[in-house]
Design an enzyme around this catalytic site. Sequence first.
Site, PDB file in Angstrom:
ATOM      1  N   GLU A  81       0.851  -1.160  -0.147  1.00 58.16           N
ATOM      2  CA  GLU A  81      -0.084   0.055  -0.090  1.00 58.16           C
ATOM      3  C   GLU A  81       0.890   1.228   0.122  1.00 58.16           C
ATOM      4  O   GLU A  81       0.780   2.142   0.861  1.00 58.16           O
ATOM      5  CB  GLU A  81      -0.795   0.067   1.129  1.00 58.16           C
ATOM      6  CG  GLU A  81      -2.034  -1.276   1.189  1.00 58.16           C
ATOM      7  CD  GLU A  81      -2.979  -1.018   1.873  1.00 58.16           C
ATOM      8  OE1 GLU A  81      -3.349  -0.223   2.899  1.00 58.16           O
ATOM      9  OE2 GLU A  81      -4.195  -1.823   1.852  1.00 58.16           O
ATOM     10  N   GLU A 130      -5.042  -8.841  -0.289  1.00 57.78           N
ATOM     11  CA  GLU A 130      -5.856  -8.319   0.933  1.00 57.78           C
ATOM     12  C   GLU A 130      -7.190  -8.582   0.406  1.00 57.78           C
ATOM     13  O   GLU A 130      -7.699  -7.606  -0.489  1.00 57.78           O
ATOM     14  CB  GLU A 130      -5.356  -7.099   1.580  1.00 57.78           C
ATOM     15  CG  GLU A 130      -3.876  -7.392   2.175  1.00 57.78           C
ATOM     16  CD  GLU A 130      -3.692  -6.019   3.073  1.00 57.78           C
ATOM     17  OE1 GLU A 130      -4.454  -5.413   3.530  1.00 57.78           O
ATOM     18  OE2 GLU A 130      -2.408  -5.759   2.895  1.00 57.78           O
TER      19      GLU A 130
END
Length: 500
Positions: A173, A304
């Site tokens: 991220e 995820e």
Amino acid sequence: MAKLYVNAKNKLGKINKEIYGHFSEHLGRCIYEGIYVGENSEIPNVNGMRTDVVEALKKIKVPVLRWPGGCFADEYHWKDGIGPKESRKKMINTHWGGVVEDNSFGTHEFFELVEQLGCEAYINGNVGSGTVQEMSEWVEYMTFDGVSPMADLRAKNGHEKPWKVTYFGVGNENWGCGGNMRPEFYGNEYRRYQTYVRNYKADAPIYKIACGPNVDDYLWTEGVLQTCTDPMGRRARDFMNGLSLHYYTVPGNWGHKGSATEFDEKEYYVTLKKTLYMEKLIKGHGAIMDRYDPEKKIGLIIDEWGIWLDVEPGTNPGFLYQQNSMRDAIIAGINLNLFNKHCDRVKMANIAQMVNVLQSVILTEGEKMVLTPTYYVFDMYKYHQDAQLLESSIDTEEIGLEEKNMVPNLTESVSQAEDGTINITIANLSATDSYPVESILLEKEVTEVSAEILTGKITDYNDFDNEEKVKTAVFNGIVTEGNTLKFTIPACSVLHIAVK
Ligand code: AHR
């Protein structure tokens, strides 16, 4: 009567076992307590790993495990987690509850876990706050077999032989917690960092994963792939093997995500509608990837996914501990069917997270352990691992309570295992209605059929005082007529049929 057609002659590609992967972060009680209790714990363990949890995970054939984060990865300095435990550095886990991280679970412990599970290792490196040197030395420490400073250090710490790192994530991220970068900046950083993720084993090259988009950030996907394509003729696939995608199902909004166990039918359908958005994302990011990588050499790595809810009342908000209901099971069924169907591009997926965090397959409390409805879905779907996706389609109707939140009543995927068994998985999304289904198997002689089912009310869940409210049961409701299977799928259920 809904018709499900399966064409056993049309194999569409391999469903990578890694689609059934998991994610474990230094977050709340995932690693500590949930998996690792230490050698001196009264909870039965092997080298610190809880036996009950490891045995349960082996049963669902965990194929790959991602570690150490998540956001934690971009703050993790691996050298703090090696050597004698008493002298390991303590740090603050700033992202997750501000608790002290004593680094007692580090690289050696992770590979011990991987060995006990018999799965592939997916290590996530630190780009946000780490250096190229730090990342490159970690790779050397884990994988170099010979004389070198890092290999010598590994041997000094008790592990002479290198481990196998199958997957390596270059940052996590990085558009957010991993450094708040812009796509072009990250793309350049990615090019630099990945250069030093050396392949010390020519016969087992590391599969390098670039940080991909958040949800529908198509500009990120475009920007990173564009930056990794250059006038010298090098293509994105020359730098990366995979590009990640993160998408969580949040029933409400980030302020009020919704309760794990107290929700009504309306919220249930909203949640399923949001889950189904995953397909749009796979297609949307896939279309961009097709332009840069028409041969589909770069895998979409959905490392995820899952439902993200409000934490259980009274628990640390930074620990992300939530219950897991039949709604979670349906979400898992939908997503896994989708990943199977898009296995030409989706090469790995990792549910967030394995134990005690978000949509877990296992919850623990002291020495007790509970298997969640999601666990049972993974157990029923494990037969798809490394199988051949078969062409299939099912008749559906739109169901729901609000026009804007209608969903199909059924989703399915079908594969053929190496021994010829055809495995069909179907999710019935309806909270209230069962449906008759006629499954027609083309080009397949049916000699034996068995089935198992997970079903219940949408809010049913397992807890420490009622551990088996939801669990799989043998399903005897199939009538076979030639190559046609007839059955009625109950409301809110996930069904697995094995046809020999
Ligand atoms: O899974 C919890 C967190 O969600 C991860 O650390 C991060 O990558 C994502 O935002």
